[in-house]
Design an enzyme around this catalytic site. Structure first.
Site, short mmCIF file in Angstrom:
data_model
loop_
_atom_site.label_atom_id
_atom_site.label_comp_id
_atom_site.label_asym_id
_atom_site.label_seq_id
_atom_site.Cartn_x
_atom_site.Cartn_y
_atom_site.Cartn_z
N LYS A 1 0.84 -1.20 0.00
CA LYS A 1 0.00 0.00 0.00
C LYS A 1 0.88 1.25 0.00
CE LYS A 1 -0.44 -0.33 5.04
NZ LYS A 1 -1.30 -0.85 6.13
N TYR B 1 14.49 31.42 5.39
CA TYR B 1 13.27 32.12 5.79
C TYR B 1 13.27 32.41 7.29
CZ TYR B 1 10.77 31.24 1.38
OH TYR B 1 10.36 31.22 0.08
#
Ligand SMILES: *Cc1c(COP(=O)(O)O)cnc(C)c1O
Length: 367
Positions: A40, A263
């Protein structure tokens, strides 16, 4: 998302490690026990089609989480049984029949809804989910299990299996595990009709609870070479991580003391420093909480300084290195190793999440 091939960031997947991990687990369980590889979420980030194609001769089938993941495997030519572990709403039954995907049926209400919609269930492959204490999906009583199986068989379904899932198989304290196992075994013993496959074993159960193996395994994380308990329990035998994550320096500079990086200017150099820039960021799954953690350059740990941006991160280097120098984010570099479990610890999460969050932007390269 298109994967970005023209930058040095890539996840290398060693498929032979995955097959040897599967064989390793199989060596420790009785030969009659069937093996389903859980692929999965794009095989936990490793690439579902590549993993399933490479391992299909070693296993009895695959588990996916939804119909689309099953269709992807069928379209890639995988012919082994495929079980969809999640609940699929009845409207998807025709697709499941077309692609021979076994569905997990978790309640009588599901069957009633399918019948109210007059869906043709004949020859639909199904496994019954039993909620023995996980609290997610499944019938919670013997009476419901018997009614559900009888109703499904009457509707023409092929009831192939019955299974449960443990909540604490990866923990040292096994009290809840034993309660769940006892509940499930008692329920199975009381069934009017017992399907061929009776399974409860995820990776952790296969590794640490031979009493929970029953007659089939659903092996997820262990085949990718990681410890499902993180650091809590030690592995009974060696497995090999299959995935490494690499990039390379694309920019290197010397900054004076007092230079801000990234940032928010959360990092300021305290002296003259070498700062390197790497072409990956949170859009690749290298999340912002990796600030302060290390990467490996020339066999040395180098800290990520400044904020993680969407597409770039900055690291402090002990010296200058040429552009294109390899940088390892997960895996070995020289004598140093950073595992997905180490990354998970930094983030306060589990290694499963670290692997699954590697985005499609990161190309997977197979060897
Ligand atoms: C994901 C999943 C597995 C595999 O779990 P691992 O811990 O990765 O082995 C097994 N069974 C079910 C129902 C699952 O959802």
């Amino acid at each position: 998302m298109i994967s970005s091939l023209h930058r040095p960031t890539l996840a290398k997947v060693d498929l032979s490690a995955i097959s040897s991990n599967i064989k390793q687990v199989q060596d420790y369980v009785p030969q009659s026990v069937k093996t389903f590889a859980v692929v999965k979420a794009n095989a936990y980030g490793h690439g579902a089609v590549a993993v399933a194609s490479h391992t299909q001769r070693l296993v009895d089938g695959f588990c996916v989480s939804n119909i689309d993941e099953g269709i992807e495997l069928r379209q890639a030519g995988i012919r082994k049984p495929i079980l969809v572990l999640g609940v699929v709403l009845p409207g998807e039954v025709p697709l499941a029949r077309d692609y021979r995907l076994a569905l997990t049926i978790a309640s009588l209400e599901w069957l009633e809804l399918a019948q109210a919609k007059s869906l043709d269930l004949s020859n639909l492959l199904v496994h019954i989910a039993v909620d023995s204490g996980m609290g997610r999906i499944g019938v919670r009583s013997l009476a419901e299990a018997n009614d559900l199986i009888a109703g499904l068989r009457q509707a023409g379904c092929q009831v192939k299996g019955i299974f449960t899932h443990f909540a604490t198989a990866d923990e040292a304290d096994d009290r809840k595990f034993q309660e769940q196992l006892a509940f499930f075994k008692e329920l199975v013993a009381g069934l009017d009709y017992c399907p061929e496959l009776v399974h409860a074993s995820n990776s952790a159960t296969s590794l640490w609870h031979s009493e929970g193996i029953l007659n089939a395994l659903r092996l997820g994380l262990v085949i990718y070479g990681l410890n499902p308990s993180g650091q809590e329990l030690s592995l009974p035998y060696k497995i090999k991580p299959a995935l490494s994550l690499e990039t390379a320096l694309v920019h290197v500079k010397k900054v004076p003391a007092g230079a801000d990086v990234g940032y928010g200017a959360t990092y300021t150099s305290s002296q003259e420093e070498w700062i390197g820039t790497l072409p990956l960021g949170y859009a690749d799954g290298w999340t912002r909480d990796m600030q302060g953690f290390d990467v490996l350059v020339a066999g040395q740990r180098c800290p990520i300084v400044g904020r993680v941006s969407m597409d770039q991160i900055t690291i402090r280097l002990p010296q200058s290195y040429p552009l294109g120098t390899k940088v390892t984010l997960i895996g070995k570099n020289g004598d140093q190793l950073i595992s997905a479990t180490d990354v998970a610890q930094q983030r306060g999460t589990i290694n499963y999440e670290v692997l699954c969050l590697l985005s499609d932007r990161v190309p997977r390269e197979y060897k």
